[in-house]
Design a protein around this motif. Sequence first.
Motif, PDB file in Angstrom:
ATOM      1  N   THR A 291     -18.499   0.865 -10.119  1.00 36.27           N
ATOM      2  CA  THR A 291     -17.368   0.721 -11.029  1.00 36.27           C
ATOM      3  C   THR A 291     -16.030   0.764 -10.299  1.00 36.27           C
ATOM      4  OG1 THR A 291     -18.735   1.976 -12.558  1.00 36.27           O
ATOM      5  CG2 THR A 291     -16.471   1.522 -13.230  1.00 36.27           C
ATOM      6  N   ASP A 385     -21.033  -7.162 -15.072  1.00 37.03           N
ATOM      7  CA  ASP A 385     -21.747  -5.932 -14.759  1.00 37.03           C
ATOM      8  C   ASP A 385     -23.218  -6.048 -15.119  1.00 37.03           C
ATOM      9  OD1 ASP A 385     -22.139  -3.392 -13.838  1.00 37.03           O
ATOM     10  OD2 ASP A 385     -21.628  -2.435 -15.739  1.00 37.03           O
ATOM     11  N   GLU A 386     -24.049  -5.450 -14.305  1.00 36.85           N
ATOM     12  CA  GLU A 386     -25.488  -5.365 -14.551  1.00 36.85           C
ATOM     13  C   GLU A 386     -26.080  -6.716 -14.862  1.00 36.85           C
ATOM     14  OE1 GLU A 386     -26.733  -2.752 -13.744  1.00 36.85           O
ATOM     15  OE2 GLU A 386     -25.366  -1.110 -14.175  1.00 36.85           O
TER      16      GLU A 386
HETATM   17 MG    MG Z   1     -22.440   0.841 -13.535  1.00 37.49          MG
END
Ligand code: MG
Length: 685
Positions: A291, A385-386
């Motif tokens: 992050t 993200d992800e």
């Molecule tokens: Mg994360």
Amino acid sequence: MRPEVLNPLFVEVGALDGVGPKLRKPLDKLGLTRVRDIAYHLPDRFVTRRAVESLDEAGIGEQVVIALTPTEHRSSSGRGPYRVLAQDSAGNICALTYFGRASYTAKKLLPVGEKRWVAGRIDQFGQMLQIVHPDHVVEDSGETLTRLCEPVYALSEGLTQPKVAGLVEQALSKLPDLPEWIEPGQFEAEKWPAWKDALKLAHKGEHEAARDRLAYDELLANSLALMLVRADNRLRKGQPLRGDGSLRGKLQLPYELTGAQERSVAEIEGDLAQEAPMLRLLQGDVGAGKTVVALEAMLITNEAGKQAALLAPTEILARQHFETLRSMVRPTGIEIALLTGRDKGKARESILMGLLDGSIDIVIGTHAIFQDTVAYRDLGLVVIDEQHRFGVAQRLMLTAKGKRTPHTLAMTATPIPRTLTLAQYGEMDVSRLDEMPPGRQPIDTRVVAQERLADVVEGVSRHIASGQQAYWVCPMVRENENEDIAAAEARFASLKERFGDEVVLVHGQLKPELKDAAMERFASGKAKLLIATTVIEVGVDVPAATLMVIEQAERFGLAQLHQLRGRVGRGSEKSVCLLLRGSALSETGRERLALMRETQDGFRLAEEDLRLRGGGELLGTRQSGDTPFRVASLEQITRLLPKAHDDARILMDRDGGLTGTRGEAARILLYLFERDWGVQLLRGG
Ligand code: MG
Ligand code: ADP
């Protein structure tokens, strides 16, 4: 435009004889909507049967074809099975057993006193032999005896083997002749069959060369498409972004960046400064600290006067990122906003305005942030993200918003074996966070038998009493999401009796408001125990949660268990992970759980998972969503991908526009495997 020669393959299944609305649904469930899909619905395995004269010759568990004459029908009272007793030529009796509605067919198929040829597996039933749900019952010996080797297809409710086999036969009869796309040297050396022959052979028997060829085609299509994206990317104009450090300098992080974080930020900074748009993957195990790396990248973008967007896979994660990042950027004075599909009316309008006039610097959200109605003043960077799903970054680039193509940073916590990285991400640049932030304690992982559930609940109770929090993940029944949810709800109900308001439940079909409220109660510490299906798998960060219970852990993949376990061990407190196992544990299952106990290295787990799952088996190892492939098995990917990749490279170097003879063939291949987003990048393609 799809090459015309492929048209017969892309016709709807409804065009096949015997496919009406009733059959559509079960076919749909298997993802079989077009003739092409049916032709590529390869058998999971084959049964080989032996023709025997009498039951004396047949072994228990053996697949046989035998002539039997029914002597008596026995329907049981209640819900028991329907049995037809039948006699072989030597006078031995065996039972043909049918459950449920299949008994109606049995009545018709097996009249007393008339000889029938029966194919199926011999089982022991008390003192007697039986065949449960015979595969075939026919009058004529000829037909059965030609079917001593038969494919076994994956089915869904409403389909039978003969029905699928019939559809496959029709689909195969419609195959067009296609030009060869495999490099001639490679093709000769492997002694592979041509495409059409390969498909036919693969349905007929265990034909390794045919299966390999088909897998290779898929891998080649994938490599080519990714290379086309990459090549296109090099030609695109982005905007070079250089930050002066003014915003980053104001961050007040409570920790120092690790060496790996520093290095990744530097790599990203280098890419952002280029005119070609960045296409980079940030790979780092759960908890590695992705992050803050993303934040640095976004602030560089803001320093250069552009906007940044962060795309999260779920609402929960978007919200959580928003909360985290909002407090992190407070000292910088940056405007940050959250936009999800749920925001409506005035609130939404005002965010849209802010994005358009540039007053919002960073937006966090679900895919709603890329809907057509959302316009940016000047979007410089997209962070995803992800990213599990294949091609998201690539596709996003194609539809990218902004005057020029924005830079893309994809982040993933899935530790993918090296071979698969190539398959998933092609030639994307990769930054690895291979160093954990300091001070992490190893997670004490234990395997516990499900029968000891009561003890586990006691353990949870003590844990909560000491002021700490816990996750409880319910079993995953892959076939059916509703069953997962039912299991989670049942567990929730029973634990709620014990723990009252300290328990909350989260699953995929909960109303978003309820889900958020539950997450919020847990994250803020008001609730102590979170019951969940696998929705918590990615990203959720609650450092005070230090106990993870996973029911029927053997049903999960190693990588998934690793992700789940990564939800704990985030704070400085010692964390525990309890893997509950069912009683019927296979050897591999045992080995896998032992590995979980042994190591916490996600990359090692991923490699071992590949080894344990991919070992040796020719068939039946088809994927369930963890690779972008439907035909190629893990074992085939490992073995054939490097070749396919080189083959694609050679073709790209010789004929990057895919205009030569082989190039044309390769275009057909791309459409065949629906990697045509690669073709569309070609000028005039
Ligand atoms: Mg994360
Ligand atoms: P992930 O890579 O799984 O997204 P996060 O970014 O959520 O990991 O970080 C996990 C935790 O580690 C967070 O609580 C974060 O504040 C903390 N963290 C990140 N970097 C560092 C660091 N360099 N030193 C100490 N803690 C860190």
